[in-house]
Scaffold this motif. Structure first.
Motif, PDB file in Angstrom:
ATOM      1  N   GLU A  10      44.843  37.489  58.168  1.00  0.00           N
ATOM      2  CA  GLU A  10      43.669  36.671  58.451  1.00  0.00           C
ATOM      3  C   GLU A  10      43.071  36.122  57.158  1.00  0.00           C
ATOM      4  OE1 GLU A  10      43.042  40.262  61.415  1.00  0.00           O
ATOM      5  OE2 GLU A  10      43.579  40.012  59.303  1.00  0.00           O
ATOM      6  N   SER A  11      42.358  35.021  57.301  1.00  0.00           N
ATOM      7  CA  SER A  11      41.607  34.454  56.183  1.00  0.00           C
ATOM      8  C   SER A  11      40.465  33.623  56.763  1.00  0.00           C
ATOM      9  CB  SER A  11      42.504  33.599  55.296  1.00  0.00           C
ATOM     10  OG  SER A  11      43.040  32.517  56.039  1.00  0.00           O
ATOM     11  N   GLY A  12      39.508  33.288  55.899  1.00  0.00           N
ATOM     12  CA  GLY A  12      38.443  32.394  56.301  1.00  0.00           C
ATOM     13  C   GLY A  12      37.086  33.026  56.524  1.00  0.00           C
ATOM     14  N   GLY A  13      37.005  34.346  56.419  1.00  0.00           N
ATOM     15  CA  GLY A  13      35.709  34.994  56.587  1.00  0.00           C
ATOM     16  C   GLY A  13      34.794  34.726  55.401  1.00  0.00           C
ATOM     17  N   GLY A  14      33.546  35.179  55.538  1.00  0.00           N
ATOM     18  CA  GLY A  14      32.602  35.011  54.452  1.00  0.00           C
ATOM     19  C   GLY A  14      31.170  35.153  54.920  1.00  0.00           C
ATOM     20  N   LEU A  15      30.260  34.740  54.046  1.00  0.00           N
ATOM     21  CA  LEU A  15      28.832  34.792  54.319  1.00  0.00           C
ATOM     22  C   LEU A  15      28.352  33.402  54.719  1.00  0.00           C
ATOM     23  CD1 LEU A  15      26.015  36.166  54.207  1.00  0.00           C
ATOM     24  CD2 LEU A  15      25.973  35.580  51.770  1.00  0.00           C
ATOM     25  N   VAL A  16      27.643  33.312  55.821  1.00  0.00           N
ATOM     26  CA  VAL A  16      27.144  32.023  56.291  1.00  0.00           C
ATOM     27  C   VAL A  16      25.747  32.212  56.859  1.00  0.00           C
ATOM     28  CG1 VAL A  16      28.188  32.309  58.588  1.00  0.00           C
ATOM     29  CG2 VAL A  16      27.742  30.007  57.704  1.00  0.00           C
ATOM     30  N   GLN A  17      24.932  31.179  56.772  1.00  0.00           N
ATOM     31  CA  GLN A  17      23.579  31.256  57.314  1.00  0.00           C
ATOM     32  C   GLN A  17      23.599  31.064  58.833  1.00  0.00           C
ATOM     33  OE1 GLN A  17      21.231  28.322  55.230  1.00  0.00           O
ATOM     34  NE2 GLN A  17      20.825  29.724  53.540  1.00  0.00           N
TER      35      GLN A  17
END
Length: 117
Positions: free
Chosen positions: A6-13
């Motif tokens: 998997e890829s593409g995760g992160g911190l988002v508002q």
């Protein structure tokens, strides 16, 4: 051996968008489809969305209308487009598929999605 990455995760508002990708080492999604699960801290892993080998899709009530699952069989990849993200979407997201002939489940390593201001 089937590997899922998997890829593409992160911190988002809150209200933002992310797109997760799950790349398989072999063309398994075109045969058996794929799923996205998620697991929040202290909670059980839950099914978020599924796509069948012929492209039929299903969604949990909590994400219906906001998330879209798709796949590209030529790239052996399943995607999860996540829009209008909410803090309660915060979790580790896992890609999954089930090989019916081998009767074996395959999981990715997970990607963290954090929705916070």
């Amino acid at each position: 051996q089937v590997q899922l990455v998997e890829s593409g995760g992160g911190l988002v508002q809150p209200g933002g968008s992310l797109r997760l990708s799950c790349a398989a080492s072999v063309g398994i999604f075109s045969v058996f489809g794929g799923d996205w699960y998620r697991q929040a801290p202290g909670k059980q892993r839950e099914l978020v969305s599924s796509i069948s080998n012929n492209g039929n899709t299903q969604y949990s009530d909590s994400v219906k209308g906001r998330f879209t699952i798709s796949k590209d069989d030529g790239k052996n990849t399943v995607y999860l487009q996540m829009n209008v993200l909410k803090p309660e979407d915060t979790a580790v997201y896992y890609c999954h598929t089930y090989h019916k002939q081998f009767r074996k489940h395959y999981w990715g390593q997970g990607t963290q999605v954090t929705v916070s201001s």
